[in-house]
Design an enzyme around this catalytic site. Structure first.
Site, mmCIF file in Angstrom:
data_model
loop_
_atom_site.group_PDB
_atom_site.id
_atom_site.type_symbol
_atom_site.label_atom_id
_atom_site.label_comp_id
_atom_site.label_asym_id
_atom_site.label_seq_id
_atom_site.Cartn_x
_atom_site.Cartn_y
_atom_site.Cartn_z
ATOM 1 N N PRO A 299 8.992 -8.292 15.671
ATOM 2 C CG PRO A 299 8.706 -6.415 17.025
ATOM 3 C CD PRO A 299 9.449 -7.720 16.944
ATOM 4 N N GLY A 300 7.585 -6.471 12.930
ATOM 5 C CA GLY A 300 7.848 -5.561 11.823
ATOM 6 C C GLY A 300 6.687 -4.611 11.701
ATOM 7 N NE ARG A 301 1.274 -6.921 9.472
ATOM 8 C CZ ARG A 301 1.171 -7.120 8.158
ATOM 9 N NH1 ARG A 301 0.596 -6.205 7.414
ATOM 10 N NH2 ARG A 301 1.613 -8.235 7.613
ATOM 11 C CB CYS A 370 -3.671 0.034 -17.626
ATOM 12 S SG CYS A 370 -3.417 1.659 -18.340
ATOM 13 C CD GLU A 371 -3.374 -4.896 -14.345
ATOM 14 O OE1 GLU A 371 -4.332 -5.658 -14.092
ATOM 15 O OE2 GLU A 371 -2.469 -5.162 -15.160
ATOM 16 C CE1 TYR A 399 6.387 -7.565 5.427
ATOM 17 C CE2 TYR A 399 5.063 -6.612 7.167
ATOM 18 C CZ TYR A 399 6.059 -7.464 6.756
ATOM 19 O OH TYR A 399 6.734 -8.219 7.683
#
Length: 441
Positions: A299-301, A370-371, A399
């Site tokens: 596991p990570g998340r 600026c997106e 992440y």
């Protein structure tokens, strides 16, 4: 109407009076207002008790549901710095590192070699040399990589344990950019290649000891692992018959999802995930009369996402058409996930988060870049919010910062670790001088 959002926050979340007597969000025994004042915003905080509780949930579930040996690998790509590496090492977890960079973090943090596992789909010579010298386990992605390992091992005379990454031909139901196990994936080897890889290791006296597979990240139904697990168990049966070999360790990867938004609740538990995988593995291998390998979950998340909270300050409130815009001091430079994966988040104001009267206009939360894709949260019910207020976005631990950038000259935020009211600055905020460190004047 906002109370359900509290369950998205770390285990230690509480509403307590701030200095003015107004209820405010506290995590890890600390007022988020005070942390923002001390360290600035955007600010990322991690609650160590929530991480410890998640590790314990995995350990307890494994001990209850799997009759063989077990272990946990922390997927470092979810979030890795010196403090996080030390914490996971102290919990006794393997730390999964991709390449020289993450290996350097783990080794500098003092993680023992036996607790370091190296991954990578296209490892460079430098990656392989570092992995062979400093990792306890190296996961092999492909046959050409295995040939390079043999060359290096014969020159060095030492090697860590080798696991083979299997491409099972099944992906989980998740965003296509997070799928890894499908038949045309860039990751791993098919069954025939794995048999060739074991034969190669036997001929060259390389210590191949395990199998690994991964189907994708952030999925929500444990049953999705079972078709791939069947494929891998069938492969183990073939390996036993054709090569007289079977794995000492088997990792079904990780990727177990979490609830990012109140609409995701309730979410299947870690217990459900582990119980499903463990029962299927034990049943399948018993049909082949093979001993149970060590079940090494990855596991990570699901270990750290809910432990993390991002705190932003509202710089501008404005209307455009039928939208109420809350413009924040951070966005896609520190959290690219909404733009990359259409990830859906929630938020609460830090001050008096539950008792404010709702208004008919939902809010759109965006950053300063600026997106038009610099959009953190769409169409979220929130009360009236004033310029200068703090907003807290839960489930921000995984992440996000690992994919952060300096787009538009953005400065990556400070990171603090919290436990029982004690604050540890894990990473300082970047400065404008940091932006020039790689430039040749």
């Amino acid at each position: 109407m906002y109370r359900d959002r509290l369950s998205l926050f770390p285990d230690t979340v509480a509403l307590r009076p701030d200095k003015s007597g107004q209820p405010s969000l506290h995590v890890g025994g600390r007022d988020l207002n005070e942390l923002a004042a001390e360290f600035g915003t955007p600010l990322y905080i991690y609650d160590q008790q929530t991480i410890g509780n998640a590790v314990q949930a995995y350990e307890d579930a494994l001990s209850r549901h799997y009759p063989g040996p077990t272990g946990i690998t922390y997927a470092g790509k979810a979030s890795l710095n010196l403090a996080m590496a030390r914490l996971m090492g102290a919990h006794g977890l393997l730390v999964d590192c991709t390449g020289v960079g993450e290996m350097h973090i783990a080794r500098t943090a003092g993680v023992p070699r036996a607790q370091i596992l190296m991954h990578g789909v296209n490892k460079s010579w430098a990656d392989l040399q570092t992995g062979l010298a400093k990792a306890g386990t190296l996961v092999v992605d492909n046959l050409p990589e295995l040939e390079r390992i043999a060359q290096l091992v014969h020159a060095r005379g030492t090697t860590p344990a080798l696991w083979l990454r299997v491409r099972p031909g099944y992906a989980v139901d998740t965003h296509q950019f997070r799928q890894t196990g499908q038949h045309d994936s860039k990751f791993g080897m098919d069954a025939d290649e794995c048999i060739d890889a074991v034969a190669f290791c036997q001929r060259n006296q390389l210590p191949v000891t395990g199998l690994h597979f991964h189907q994708g990240s952030h999925f929500h139904a444990a049953e999705q692992v079972l078709p791939a697990l069947d494929v891998v168990c069938s492969l183990i049966g073939r390996l036993q018959k054709e090569r007289n070999w079977w794995p000492q360790a088997l990792s079904p990867g990780g990727g177990w999802g979490v609830a990012y938004h109140e609409a995701d609740l309730p979410h299947q538990s870690i217990e459900d995930y582990v119980a499903t995988v463990a029962a299927a593995l034990a049943e399948s291998l018993s049909s082949h009369s093979l001993p149970l390998p060590r079940l090494q979950v990855e596991p990570g998340r699901s270990l750290i996402a809910r432990a993390g909270v991002a705190i932003y300050q509202v710089g501008t409130v404005k209307r455009a058409g039928d939208r109420r815009w809350l413009l924040l001091d951070g966005g896609m430079a520190d959290n690219i996930r909404p733009a990359l994966y259409q990830a859906r988040y929630s938020a609460l104001p830090v001050n008096d988060p539950l008792n404010r009267p709702p208004i008919s206009e939902n809010a759109w939360l965006a950053g300063p870049y600026c997106e038009s894709g610099d959009l953190l949260i769409e169409d979220l019910p929130l009360p009236e919010i004033e310029t200068g207020e703090l907003l807290a976005i839960p489930v921000s631990g995984a992440y996000q910062l690992m994919m952060a950038s300096n787009y538009n000259g953005a400065l990556r935020p400070a990171v603090v670790m919290l436990r029982d009211g004690v604050v540890q600055l894990a990473q300082r905020r970047e400065t404008v001088d940091d932006l020039l460190l790689r430039d040749i004047v």
